[in-house]
Every structure is written in C-alpha cells, then in structure tokens.
Write a protein that holds these residues in place. Structure first.
Motif, PDB file in Angstrom:
ATOM      1  N   CYS A   1       0.830  -1.217   0.000  1.00  0.00           N
ATOM      2  CA  CYS A   1       0.000   0.000   0.000  1.00  0.00           C
ATOM      3  C   CYS A   1       0.856   1.255   0.000  1.00  0.00           C
ATOM      4  O   CYS A   1       0.575   2.209  -0.733  1.00  0.00           O
ATOM      5  N   PHE A   2       1.883   1.262   0.840  1.00  0.00           N
ATOM      6  CA  PHE A   2       2.762   2.436   0.879  1.00  0.00           C
ATOM      7  C   PHE A   2       3.427   2.657  -0.478  1.00  0.00           C
ATOM      8  O   PHE A   2       3.557   3.796  -0.935  1.00  0.00           O
ATOM      9  N   ARG A   3       3.834   1.585  -1.120  1.00  0.00           N
ATOM     10  CA  ARG A   3       4.457   1.709  -2.437  1.00  0.00           C
ATOM     11  C   ARG A   3       3.472   2.344  -3.425  1.00  0.00           C
ATOM     12  O   ARG A   3       3.835   3.234  -4.194  1.00  0.00           O
ATOM     13  N   ALA A   4       2.231   1.924  -3.370  1.00  0.00           N
ATOM     14  CA  ALA A   4       1.227   2.416  -4.316  1.00  0.00           C
ATOM     15  C   ALA A   4       0.867   3.879  -4.078  1.00  0.00           C
ATOM     16  O   ALA A   4       0.508   4.594  -5.018  1.00  0.00           O
ATOM     17  N   THR A   5       0.962   4.343  -2.828  1.00  0.00           N
ATOM     18  CA  THR A   5       0.633   5.760  -2.564  1.00  0.00           C
ATOM     19  C   THR A   5       1.697   6.706  -3.117  1.00  0.00           C
ATOM     20  O   THR A   5       1.422   7.890  -3.314  1.00  0.00           O
ATOM     21  N   GLU A   6       2.905   6.203  -3.326  1.00  0.00           N
ATOM     22  CA  GLU A   6       3.997   7.009  -3.898  1.00  0.00           C
ATOM     23  C   GLU A   6       4.225   8.301  -3.108  1.00  0.00           C
ATOM     24  O   GLU A   6       4.484   9.363  -3.659  1.00  0.00           O
ATOM     25  N   GLY A   7       4.126   8.186  -1.789  1.00  0.00           N
ATOM     26  CA  GLY A   7       4.407   9.343  -0.940  1.00  0.00           C
ATOM     27  C   GLY A   7       3.277  10.329  -0.794  1.00  0.00           C
ATOM     28  O   GLY A   7       3.438  11.370  -0.159  1.00  0.00           O
ATOM     29  N   ARG A   8       2.116  10.018  -1.347  1.00  0.00           N
ATOM     30  CA  ARG A   8       0.966  10.922  -1.222  1.00  0.00           C
ATOM     31  C   ARG A   8       0.194  10.586   0.049  1.00  0.00           C
ATOM     32  O   ARG A   8      -0.275   9.459   0.201  1.00  0.00           O
ATOM     33  N   VAL A   9       0.078  11.555   0.935  1.00  0.00           N
ATOM     34  CA  VAL A   9      -0.513  11.351   2.251  1.00  0.00           C
ATOM     35  C   VAL A   9      -1.870  12.045   2.310  1.00  0.00           C
ATOM     36  O   VAL A   9      -2.008  13.196   1.893  1.00  0.00           O
TER      37      VAL A   9
END
Length: 304
Positions: A270-278
């Motif tokens: 999941c973190f990989r898929a967000t690409e740093g978007r919080v």
C-alpha cells in the motif's frame, strides 16, 4: 511527500477560496463533475477560513445557482465544527453548542436549496448526512439522507463513509452494526470499487474505541488481517480498480490498517502504491497535529 492526495486542483481551489476569487473556485469545481466525486475539492473550500465572509455576496448575485449554495453549505459545516471543536461533548460549553447548531442549520438550508436546484447532484445529500449527525436527527432520518445520496450515485464513497460513522458505537450505533454495514456495502458492490475501504475503516474505528493494549490486541487478531485482505482483494487489488476520485485515501487507509495488524507485506504494498501521497484521514487518528509524520513512521516500520 505530498499531502491533499497530490491533486493540484485541491491547492488551486483552496488558494482561490482564501483570495475570495469565486470565478476560479467555480471554474475548478465545475470542471470536476459530480459523477467524478468532487468531495475533496468542496472540503478544500469549506475548510478555508473566511469563505463565510464573501459567499453570501455570490448567493445574492446568483440567486438561481446551485453551486454557491453547495459551497456555502459545506463551509457552514466546517465552520460549525470549528465552533464545537473536537472535544468530548461534556467539555463543550452551551454557547459553543449554540453556535455549532446555528451554523449547521444554516448549512442545511443552503444544502436543501442546492438539492432543489440540482436534483441529480449527490453532494448536497452527502452534506446533509454530515449536518444530520451534528444536529442529531436520528438514525431513521440519517438513513433516508444516505439513501437519497446513493440513489444518485450507488458507489459514492464519501456518502458510505458518512453512514458508517452514523452507525458507529460513538454515534449511537454498535460495532456489530458498523462491521455489518461495511461488509454489506463493500461486497454488495462490484469488484474493483473503492467501497472496500469501509471494511478497513470499520476495523480502525473499532481499534480507536479500545484502550491501550486491547486496541493493539484487536488489530492483531488473525480474523482482522483476513478481513482486511479479503476486502483488499475485492477492492484495490482487483484488476478493475480505477485510480480515480478518492483512491489515494483508500490506499492510505489500508496502509495504516495493515500496519497496525502487523501485516508488513500488505502495508508495504500500500505504501508503495501511494507514492508518498498522504491523506489527512486516517493518519490523524495516530497524530492529529502531524498526520504525515504518522505515515512516515509506519511506512518506515513496514520496511518500505
């Protein structure tokens, strides 16, 4: 790392709202059709201080237009909660409650006006779900408002999120009702929709209601991990899942839930898929003052 899901229109519409530039606010909102869910953009305007000082002038200038009434309604919701604050009810003064309720009643008026002018719009009914919870209209009325929203858009994620809150224990529902609503909504929808997020939210709400110790034990139950993976398979892990609307928040929610459940593989993906978007939700459950710090902390612990 980007907040606001990385959508440049969010920053643009917020800056226009702060500058009282209705032309730009209208341009950004009208470019995002109801069918594509403009909830995040509406809240970007509604959460901007000072909108209440200039939006009445727009209402007077455009007496038949629905959009300024929708914006005014959303702003009065946010402005109302500013007066109430996030404190527990016992710690909120009578005066605060009076201001809170007065602003929510104004919001309801504007949202009903918007709904009358644009009967097919979902957003006014979504807003009325929020005002209804604050004004304590009761479960029956709340359910009718939810049903009005989903008649117009059966897979409207924010409307489902609001109804999930409505049936939470803290709003007069129960854990059983909350989990049942989450699962029936998620698995009653076609595979690949964003409604799988509701299952993760329900587990986070259950976790949030527990004290220190029992909360972690709850999230570490094998059946919770299995439930999260089942929902993920039916939602964002499905090939039909589309990265549109609130998809970044969906991934952020599962990232937090998998992390708390100890499922490092699920969290890392999941973190990989967000690409740093919080997104602010759900990370403010862990750190209200700096949601991005909570994101970073759990992303690091996942090995990402």
């Amino acid at each position: 790392m980007q907040e606001d899901s990385g959508d440049p229109d969010v920053r643009r519409v917020r800056e226009a709202a702060a500058a009282a530039d209705w032309n730009v606010v209208r341009e950004v909102l009208e470019a995002r059709p109801e069918s594509d869910d403009r909830t995040e953009l509406l809240w970007a305007v509604g959460d901007t201080a000072g909108v209440e000082r200039w939006i009445d002038g727009v209402l007077e200038a455009e007496p038949e237009a629905a959009l300024p009434r929708l914006v005014a309604g959303i702003r009065h919701i946010s402005w109302g909660w500013e007066a109430r604050t996030g404190a527990r009810a016992k710690d909120v003064s009578r005066k605060q409650f009076e201001v809170f309720h007065a602003r929510l009643r104004t919001a309801e008026q504007r949202l009903y006006e918007a709904a009358e002018r644009e009967p097919q719009w979902t957003s006014p009914w979504y807003g009325l779900q929020t005002t209804g919870r604050g004004l304590e209209v009761g479960q029956a009325v709340a359910r009718r408002r939810f049903e009005a929203a989903v008649r117009r858009d059966p897979q409207h994620l924010p409307a489902h999120q609001q109804q999930l809150q409505q049936v939470c224990e803290k709003w007069g529902g129960s854990h059983e009702e909350m989990h049942a609503f989450a699962r029936s909504s998620a698995f009653g929808a076609p595979a690949g929709t964003q409604l799988g997020q509701l299952v993760a939210i329900a587990h986070l709400e259950h976790w949030l209601s527990l004290g220190s110790g029992p909360d972690a034990a709850y999230m570490r139950r094998p059946e919770v991990t299995a439930s999260l993976r089942e929902a993920a398979e039916h939602s964002f892990w499905h090939p039909d899942f589309a990265r549109s609307g609130g998809w970044v928040q969906v991934l952020n929610t599962f990232a937090m839930a998998f992390s708390l459940a100890g499922d490092r593989d699920g969290a890392r993906e999941c973190f990989r898929a967000t690409e740093g978007r919080v997104t602010e939700f759900p990370w403010y459950y862990l750190d209200a003052s700096d949601p991005a710090a909570a994101y970073r902390r759990l992303r690091s612990s996942s090995g990402r």
